[in-house]
Write a protein that holds these residues in place. Structure first.
Motif, PDB file in Angstrom:
ATOM      1  N   TYR A  21      52.088  65.551 -43.201  1.00  0.00           N
ATOM      2  CA  TYR A  21      51.101  65.740 -42.213  1.00  0.00           C
ATOM      3  C   TYR A  21      51.496  65.601 -40.859  1.00  0.00           C
ATOM      4  O   TYR A  21      50.466  65.494 -40.122  1.00  0.00           O
ATOM      5  N   ASP A  32      44.979  59.817 -37.070  1.00  0.00           N
ATOM      6  CA  ASP A  32      45.968  60.512 -37.767  1.00  0.00           C
ATOM      7  C   ASP A  32      45.769  59.883 -39.244  1.00  0.00           C
ATOM      8  O   ASP A  32      45.729  60.795 -40.290  1.00  0.00           O
ATOM      9  N   ARG A  35      42.652  61.307 -40.935  1.00  0.00           N
ATOM     10  CA  ARG A  35      43.038  62.508 -41.490  1.00  0.00           C
ATOM     11  C   ARG A  35      43.763  62.585 -42.975  1.00  0.00           C
ATOM     12  O   ARG A  35      43.214  63.616 -43.776  1.00  0.00           O
ATOM     13  N   ILE A  36      44.769  61.620 -42.849  1.00  0.00           N
ATOM     14  CA  ILE A  36      45.322  61.542 -44.116  1.00  0.00           C
ATOM     15  C   ILE A  36      44.483  60.911 -45.326  1.00  0.00           C
ATOM     16  O   ILE A  36      44.294  61.438 -46.524  1.00  0.00           O
ATOM     17  N   ASP A  39      42.119  63.658 -46.639  1.00  0.00           N
ATOM     18  CA  ASP A  39      42.834  64.724 -47.486  1.00  0.00           C
ATOM     19  C   ASP A  39      43.147  63.918 -48.853  1.00  0.00           C
ATOM     20  O   ASP A  39      43.263  64.521 -49.971  1.00  0.00           O
TER      21      ASP A  39
END
Length: 207
Positions: A21, A32, A35-36, A39
């Protein structure tokens, strides 16, 4: 697999996730982790109620994966807790529920999540390299050094996490840093009052 092998594997998985990532610094933010999570298809439930000792929990059922987070957590503990719960999603999905609180913090699965989270935020190798670049010798790390390290790297690993790692790696004696409680006060002594605090004091008529 021994405990040390298991913990080593958790560090390796954390480094893989950093690479996957594009996490390239020790300053890992909530954005961050979100975002992970997106996903990885992990839903976030910010829990507004105060539950004693509970920072977060992971649920995996028929509707998918959900992480419950204590809404009132400050920035650094929130990032760490999100990273902690990510480990449960990646490694422990056979357990439908996992709670992160003081009642189970000594269990291998929870220690593994703590190690994973610390490595995801600030890899151990980078930590050692940064201390050595400051000419810090083994056994010689002080609270002042960790304050300067946190300021220079802008890491979101908490002072508690930095202290625990410094002791574990032998940069400081056992309990010489983890028992220290004046991190923010020391930070202000070294670097001055932060701007946000000056603004608040000014608004309250103290400046």
């Amino acid at each position: 697999m021994s405990r040390s092998e298991y913990y080593g594997e958790m560090r390796a998985i954390a480094r893989e996730i950093r690479a996957q990532y594009g996490l390239i610094s020790p300053r890992v933010l909530k954005s961050d982790l979100r975002r992970i999570y997106k996903d990885q298809e992990i839903k976030i439930d910010l829990w507004p109620h105060k539950l004693r000792g509970l920072r977060g929990a992971y649920f995996n059922d028929e509707v998918g994966a959900t992480v419950m987070l204590a809404k009132a957590l400050p920035e650094d503990p929130m990032v760490f807790t999100m990273a902690h719960e990510l480990k449960h999603h990646l490694v422990d999905r056979e357990f439908p529920t996992s709670f992160c609180d003081k009642s189970n913090e000594s269990e291998q699965i929870e220690i593994g999540a703590e190690i994973f989270a610390a490595e995801l935020i600030y890899p151990e190798q980078d930590f050692v390299g940064d201390l050595k670049s400051m000419n810090v010798q083994y056994g010689a790390c002080t609270p002042e050094i960790l304050v300067k390290l946190k300021q220079s790297t802008k890491t979101t690993l908490s002072y508690s996490g930095l202290a625990k790692r410094a002791e574990f790696l032998g940069f400081a004696g056992a309990n010489s840093l983890q028992t220290f409680r004046g991190w923010k006060k020391l930070e202000e002594q070294i670097f001055g009052t932060p701007l946000y605090k000056k603004i608040l004091l000014n608004r309250r008529g103290f400046v």
